[in-house]
Design a protein around this motif. Structure first.
Motif, PDB file in Angstrom:
ATOM      1  N   LEU A 134       0.919  -1.060   0.065  1.00  0.00           N
ATOM      2  CA  LEU A 134       0.151   0.033   0.123  1.00  0.00           C
ATOM      3  C   LEU A 134       0.933   1.257  -0.062  1.00  0.00           C
ATOM      4  N   ARG A 192      -3.912  -6.733  -5.594  1.00  0.00           N
ATOM      5  CA  ARG A 192      -5.312  -6.453  -5.411  1.00  0.00           C
ATOM      6  C   ARG A 192      -6.176  -7.482  -5.103  1.00  0.00           C
ATOM      7  N   ARG A 215      -5.204  -8.564  -1.712  1.00  0.00           N
ATOM      8  CA  ARG A 215      -5.833  -7.727  -0.345  1.00  0.00           C
ATOM      9  C   ARG A 215      -7.330  -7.903   0.028  1.00  0.00           C
ATOM     10  N   GLY A 216      -7.590  -8.208   1.040  1.00  0.00           N
ATOM     11  CA  GLY A 216      -8.969  -8.302   1.415  1.00  0.00           C
ATOM     12  C   GLY A 216      -9.146  -9.809   1.240  1.00  0.00           C
ATOM     13  N   PHE A 271      -6.965  -0.692  10.713  1.00  0.00           N
ATOM     14  CA  PHE A 271      -6.210   0.776  11.135  1.00  0.00           C
ATOM     15  C   PHE A 271      -6.572   1.015  12.245  1.00  0.00           C
ATOM     16  N   HIS A 314     -14.475  -9.848  -3.666  1.00  0.00           N
ATOM     17  CA  HIS A 314     -13.886 -11.147  -3.636  1.00  0.00           C
ATOM     18  C   HIS A 314     -14.492 -12.471  -3.820  1.00  0.00           C
ATOM     19  N   LEU A 352      -7.538   4.458   1.979  1.00  0.00           N
ATOM     20  CA  LEU A 352      -6.239   3.573   2.291  1.00  0.00           C
ATOM     21  C   LEU A 352      -7.118   2.312   2.895  1.00  0.00           C
ATOM     22  N   ALA A 353      -7.807   2.496   3.646  1.00  0.00           N
ATOM     23  CA  ALA A 353      -8.742   1.048   4.039  1.00  0.00           C
ATOM     24  C   ALA A 353      -9.428   0.370   3.034  1.00  0.00           C
ATOM     25  N   ARG A 364      -8.471   0.376  -0.146  1.00  0.00           N
ATOM     26  CA  ARG A 364      -7.465  -0.207  -0.923  1.00  0.00           C
ATOM     27  C   ARG A 364      -6.776  -1.390  -0.110  1.00  0.00           C
ATOM     28  N   SER A 365      -6.788  -1.393   0.842  1.00  0.00           N
ATOM     29  CA  SER A 365      -6.325  -2.535   1.783  1.00  0.00           C
ATOM     30  C   SER A 365      -7.485  -3.644   1.806  1.00  0.00           C
ATOM     31  N   LEU A 366      -8.562  -3.343   1.283  1.00  0.00           N
ATOM     32  CA  LEU A 366      -9.383  -4.402   1.159  1.00  0.00           C
ATOM     33  C   LEU A 366      -9.388  -4.912  -0.321  1.00  0.00           C
ATOM     34  N   GLY A 367      -8.705  -4.371  -1.340  1.00  0.00           N
ATOM     35  CA  GLY A 367      -8.622  -4.899  -2.523  1.00  0.00           C
ATOM     36  C   GLY A 367      -9.652  -4.262  -3.377  1.00  0.00           C
TER      37      GLY A 367
END
Lengths: 332, 311
Positions: free
Chosen positions: A57, A85, A88-89, A96, A120, B204-205, B207-210
């Motif tokens: 990130l 991508r 992630r997730g 955070f 996903h 950002l959050a 993005r962190s989840l794709g």
């Protein structure tokens, strides 16, 4: 085999017209499946940057990431933007620090959780919303069917963090990175969130990287602890070992500066003198030397290397000697 | 180019004001303060009255605004124009049409031009601003340099130049000309708040989840960047009305004067400014009051939505 193998991870920030800044300097550690690993250190020690680098990130421009981050034999740093991508997730989740600003203020909680499932697992919006309510229930949000149609500002701080955890764990990732997940919450809620995280990772077998400056969090949660200073791991040990016998003067200082309930009245806290800005570069010295009570001349002239002392990894020329002298360590 | 610089600074300051990390109850707290703000209430009152009049003016106008009822009272040679009389409270204009009815019905054109020009300006600005803010890099540089060039030209002059490009001016060309001037303002504003959003925690959050980039832009960044754009829209309504009036005043508006329009009424009335100042006074007053209403509303809205003013 380790789930995650971080080897020699280095992050250098280039700023126009300024010296490049090395935020993370050759950090290596492993995370076993289901294990909880702590990254501990004060502000600016590189712990958050480490986590962002693992998640891919960091901004592409301005930050150079080298080394390797092997996740089940795939080097995450070599993946393309699209491949990363997709992971992630799904394989990697992240929670955070500030739950309010980490939620989109204009979208309902339900849709935000559903978004991950749609992305996903290819669920329809309707199915994803039903699933989202179930996830919110699992993280202990009461009345989830009402909450999914509420906006972030309508939730309390603890509930927001629960919602974020639900989002991060929605697709059952094998690794969860929690970046100071309790810093923005008040103490009673902190304990709830920590026990929630602990329970969830135990139930699902998710590995957890816990990033914190709070040693209390580490004591309650982590199997193994990495203490970071100036972008390098200065001490790594199993939790009980670390708390019972901190060897690095920095770790020792951190533990000594925690107020204790059983301390005699009027006892003074022992702060670590100075601040991160006193750091000297690791190139030809120990970065902690200017603040270190144990510093010798050699600390300012030679970079200490990582060495195994028994089962712990230590980067120090003159570690704190344990109260009970251990002869076998003297020979190392 | 001091003027252009201050304009840019103001746009940027407004864009920054959207960065509010303490959540949404902002709207609620803004409304609480607005309700007690006399400036806002006056602006809102003027605006609502204006919209109401525009909506029902064909019904309440005492006469047909294009019928030359009083033409026999117009004597060009002696500069005589129908004075106020029973049934015609403001008298007639140079063509012998009831001036009061024309004022009432004129609000329709003014409202239409103002709203449509703002809408078109907003749409254009949103497209450009989203492109620049979302893609960044050279697209951003290119779009923003074009925007800067447009901002460096005084807005009224730019509107005239664009209006004059059309061989046959009509109401639509006025709208295009006025809207074009607003595009760079909206573009710069949106891009500014998009950049702030790009670095925000919730992006950002996401993005962190794709979450995919397109979805991040349209679901997470744009909706959160619209606050200052909405405020700017109210302010732009006022300038659009003034700009459109200025264009028709200078003859770049709709040449067909059967449909009354305040700027055009002002333009024809100025021929007799010294003998019949009232004919110029009324449309000018209407333009000023309506523009003032929108400005008061927009300014107080901006202050109320500024997180720095929160209590």
């Amino acid at each position: 085999m380790a789930l995650l193998e971080v080897r020699d991870l280095t992050v250098v920030f280039q700023r126009r017209g300024e010296q490049p800044f090395t935020a993370v300097d050759g950090v290596s550690f492993d995370v076993e499946p289901g294990q909880t690993v702590g990254l501990v250190g004060e502000s600016g020690c590189g712990k958050s940057v480490t986590s962002l680098a693992i998640m891919g990130l960091l901004p592409k421009r301005g930050a150079t990431v080298t080394g390797s981050v092997k996740f089940e034999d795939t080097d995450l740093l070599r993946l393309s933007g699209n491949q990363m991508r997709d992971r992630r997730g799904r394989d990697l989740g992240m929670v955070f620090q500030d739950p309010l600003s980490s939620l989109n203020p204009v979208i309902t909680i339900g849709v935000q959780v559903a978004e991950v499932l749609e992305r996903h697992q290819g669920m329809s919006r309707k199915k994803a919303l039903t699933e989202a309510a179930g996830l919110l229930d699992k993280v202990g949000i009461p009345d989830p069917n009402r909450r999914i149609s509420e906006y972030p500002h309508q939730l309390s701080g603890g509930m927001r963090q629960r919602a974020l955890i639900a989002m991060a764990l929605a697709c059952k990732p094998r690794l969860l990175i929690a970046d100071e997940p309790t810093t923005a919450l008040d103490v009673t809620i902190q304990a709830q969130i920590l026990s929630l995280l602990k329970g969830l990772v135990q139930d699902t077998g998710t590995a957890l990287i816990m990033i914190t400056h709070d040693l209390g969090v580490v004591a309650g949660l982590c199997d193994e602890v990495n203490v970071l200073y100036g972008g390098r791991v200065v001490e790594r040990a199993e939790r009980h070992e670390l708390f019972a016998e901190p060897r690095h003067p920095y770790t020792h200082g951190l533990l000594a500066s925690i107020p204790r309930l059983d301390a005699p009245r009027g006892e003074r806290l022992m702060p670590i003198t100075g601040s991160v800005s006193d750091n000297i570069p690791w190139d030809s010295a120990c970065a902690f030397a200017p603040r270190c009570p144990n510093a010798l001349d050699v600390c300012r002239e030679v970079t200490p290397e990582q060495e195994w002392r028994g089962s712990r990894l230590l980067r120090c020329h003159n570690p704190v000697q344990p109260a009970a002298a251990e002869t076998e360590e003297a020979s190392v | 180019m001091a003027l252009g610089a201050t304009k840019k600074d103001r746009i940027d300051a407004l864009a920054k004001s959207s960065v509010d990390d303490s959540g949404v109850s902002l709207a609620a707290s803004a409304w609480r303060r607005l309700r007690r703000n006399p400036v806002f209430l006056v602006g809102l009152g003027i605006t609502l009255l204006f919209v109401l009049v525009a909506a029902i003016s064909p019904l309440i106008a005492p006469h047909d605004p294009s019928a030359r009822d009083l033409i026999d009272q117009v004597v060009k040679a002696r500069n005589e124009i129908p004075p106020a009389q029973p049934g015609h409270p403001l008298g007639g204009d140079l063509q012998g049409r009831d001036f009061f009815s024309r004022l009432l019905v004129g609000s329709q054109q003014t409202l239409m031009v103002g709203v449509l020009a703002t809408l078109f300006g907003l749409t254009g600005g949103l497209v450009l601003g989203t492109l620049a803010g979302a893609i960044g890099g050279w697209v951003d540089s290119l779009v923003m340099r074009i925007v800067d060039v447009m901002l460096s030209i005084p807005s009224l002059l730019l509107a005239f130049s664009i209006g004059a490009l059309f061989a046959h001016p009509n109401q639509f060309t006025v709208i295009i000309a006025v809207a074009t001037v607003q595009i760079p303002i909206f573009a710069r504003l949106l891009r500014g708040s998009m950049l702030a959003q790009r670095g925000s925690d919730h992006v950002l959050a996401a993005r962190s989840l794709g979450v995919k980039p397109g979805q991040i832009v349209f679901r997470h960044m744009v909706p959160n960047s619209l606050g200052p754009v909405i405020v700017q829209s109210t302010l732009v309504l006022a300038t659009s009305i003034i700009d459109a009036a200025a264009l028709s005043f200078l003859g770049l508006g709709n040449p067909n004067d059967a449909i009354p329009e305040w700027g055009q009424m002002l333009g024809t009335s100025q021929e007799v400014l010294d003998s019949h100042p009232a004919l110029s006074f009324w449309p000018a007053a209407c333009i000023i009051i309506v523009a003032l209403g929108f400005t008061l509303m927009g300014e107080s809205l901006r202050d109320a939505l500024d997180p720095k003013n929160r209590r």
